[in-house]
Write a protein that holds these residues in place. Sequence first.
Motif, PDB file in Angstrom:
ATOM      1  N   GLY A 129      30.013  45.497 -65.179  1.00  0.00           N
ATOM      2  CA  GLY A 129      31.039  46.231 -64.457  1.00  0.00           C
ATOM      3  C   GLY A 129      30.888  47.725 -64.509  1.00  0.00           C
ATOM      4  O   GLY A 129      31.644  48.456 -63.864  1.00  0.00           O
ATOM      5  N   HIS A 148      36.705  31.748 -75.520  1.00  0.00           N
ATOM      6  CA  HIS A 148      37.898  32.286 -74.865  1.00  0.00           C
ATOM      7  C   HIS A 148      39.038  31.273 -74.866  1.00  0.00           C
ATOM      8  O   HIS A 148      40.208  31.644 -74.897  1.00  0.00           O
ATOM      9  N   LYS A 175      33.798  38.868 -72.891  1.00  0.00           N
ATOM     10  CA  LYS A 175      34.417  39.608 -71.794  1.00  0.00           C
ATOM     11  C   LYS A 175      35.688  38.902 -71.314  1.00  0.00           C
ATOM     12  O   LYS A 175      36.685  39.554 -70.986  1.00  0.00           O
ATOM     13  N   LYS A 176      35.676  37.563 -71.291  1.00  0.00           N
ATOM     14  CA  LYS A 176      36.875  36.818 -70.900  1.00  0.00           C
ATOM     15  C   LYS A 176      38.008  37.036 -71.905  1.00  0.00           C
ATOM     16  O   LYS A 176      39.172  37.200 -71.529  1.00  0.00           O
ATOM     17  N   ALA A 183      38.417  39.663 -73.832  1.00  0.00           N
ATOM     18  CA  ALA A 183      38.892  41.044 -73.681  1.00  0.00           C
ATOM     19  C   ALA A 183      39.785  41.193 -72.460  1.00  0.00           C
ATOM     20  O   ALA A 183      40.799  41.911 -72.499  1.00  0.00           O
ATOM     21  N   THR A 184      39.435  40.515 -71.368  1.00  0.00           N
ATOM     22  CA  THR A 184      40.254  40.599 -70.153  1.00  0.00           C
ATOM     23  C   THR A 184      41.610  39.939 -70.368  1.00  0.00           C
ATOM     24  O   THR A 184      42.651  40.463 -69.936  1.00  0.00           O
ATOM     25  N   LEU A 185      41.630  38.791 -71.057  1.00  0.00           N
ATOM     26  CA  LEU A 185      42.896  38.132 -71.366  1.00  0.00           C
ATOM     27  C   LEU A 185      43.752  39.030 -72.257  1.00  0.00           C
ATOM     28  O   LEU A 185      44.970  39.159 -72.049  1.00  0.00           O
ATOM     29  N   GLU A 189      43.661  42.290 -72.423  1.00  0.00           N
ATOM     30  CA  GLU A 189      44.146  43.406 -71.613  1.00  0.00           C
ATOM     31  C   GLU A 189      45.388  43.015 -70.824  1.00  0.00           C
ATOM     32  O   GLU A 189      46.344  43.785 -70.716  1.00  0.00           O
ATOM     33  N   ALA A 190      45.386  41.797 -70.280  1.00  0.00           N
ATOM     34  CA  ALA A 190      46.534  41.331 -69.501  1.00  0.00           C
ATOM     35  C   ALA A 190      47.793  41.210 -70.344  1.00  0.00           C
ATOM     36  O   ALA A 190      48.910  41.217 -69.812  1.00  0.00           O
ATOM     37  N   THR A 193      32.463  49.053 -71.358  1.00  0.00           N
ATOM     38  CA  THR A 193      33.016  48.683 -70.045  1.00  0.00           C
ATOM     39  C   THR A 193      34.502  48.367 -70.072  1.00  0.00           C
ATOM     40  O   THR A 193      35.100  48.169 -69.014  1.00  0.00           O
ATOM     41  N   LEU A 194      35.126  48.316 -71.249  1.00  0.00           N
ATOM     42  CA  LEU A 194      36.471  47.758 -71.375  1.00  0.00           C
ATOM     43  C   LEU A 194      37.558  48.825 -71.407  1.00  0.00           C
ATOM     44  O   LEU A 194      37.540  49.709 -72.269  1.00  0.00           O
ATOM     45  N   ASN A 246      40.557  48.365 -72.504  1.00  0.00           N
ATOM     46  CA  ASN A 246      41.391  48.150 -73.684  1.00  0.00           C
ATOM     47  C   ASN A 246      40.598  48.170 -74.986  1.00  0.00           C
ATOM     48  O   ASN A 246      41.054  47.665 -76.018  1.00  0.00           O
TER      49      ASN A 246
END
Length: 391
Positions: free
Chosen positions: A109, A263, A292-293, A295-297, A299-300, A325-326, A328
């Motif tokens: 990303g 995840h 990455k999954k 980290a995205t969860l 962040e949400a 890339t993150l 959060n």
Amino acid sequence: MKIDRIRSWPVDFGLYNAVYVRVETDDGAVGEAEVAMRRRTRSVVALLEELGDELRGQDPTRIEQLSERMYRDAFLGGTLLTIGISAIDMALWDLNARALGVPVHRLLGGAFRDEVRVYTHARAGESPEALAETVRARVAAGFTAVKTTLPGFYEKVTSVRHENAQLVPPRQTETELLPPWIFGYIAEYFAAAREAAGPDVHLMVDCHGRLNVPSAIRLAEALAPYDLTFIEEPVPYERPDWLREVSSRVSTPIAAGERWGNHLASAPFIEQHTVGVAQPDVGICGGLTAAKKIATLAEAHGISVAFHNPFGPLQSAATWQLSATLPNFLLSESMLTPEQAPYWERYVENAPQVVDGFWRVDESPGLGPRLRIDELERSEPRFVLDLGGTR
């Protein structure tokens, strides 16, 4: 392009054995990675051999598909499985990025930041003064964040034994009685560490799940004056409800996640807000794909990520490529202590460099480092390190 074979080399990395991995294709493309499962080196090597047999002939560009296949086809999960998947997954990201001539962070990303804050370790030592001296040395070396383990539980410890007798026996469970003075004793260490570090340095403590809920709350209360960035795994990691109760009753952020299998395993902890800081490990949770999954969860759900990563140069490179890339991202662990640093240069070329406590994002293709195969073949793992001995 098809996967031709997967090779692995278990090597001595000082306090533990590391396993280096190379995915090779029929047209000469390669990808490399590093993992470690302390006390189960031979199990990881055997698993990688089996996964290599399953993946021969597969398309290495289908990372998501191969990740799913390795996990679901195994039927039974667990971190032994996901460590093997992690090694291959990271090597596939390295392979694909190298083939395109770009760094892995570009495929993930793109860089959100230009530098990644890294923290290091300081042993608790035999006294508050000893911890303070080590903290001062780490800060003088440029680090702005330092973590230690629980004084009295861990002072000077290797992977296989405690070198000194501990005030709290290493086999004592979280449900056994602690001496009533232990919390004040621990607080003395952090009073000394905070004075040595100054107000701007991040201090953290790792409990390795050694406490029950009431003791974890008492510890957090005792350490509150010293402004810790987080308290890691104060209670056994398997119980999200225990972590949630501690988090809800203390002011210091609670961290956990290094032992999440993927995840899916992380979801109950994140969705129930059991932690204020998520700590996935790209070498344990299933590689960059799963991390990455997670980290995205996180962040949400408004949760920061501080990667677990007390390992070597290739896993650190993978961790920091993703960290860059993150949105959060908080900070990343490293084991760049004077004792561990020589292994970084021994086993790889172009090892990632940390300057003044930061890894600067660069444009080296793939993960960046390249394996020194001759050194890997010369090194022999010490399987005595797989015998256990510490919680």
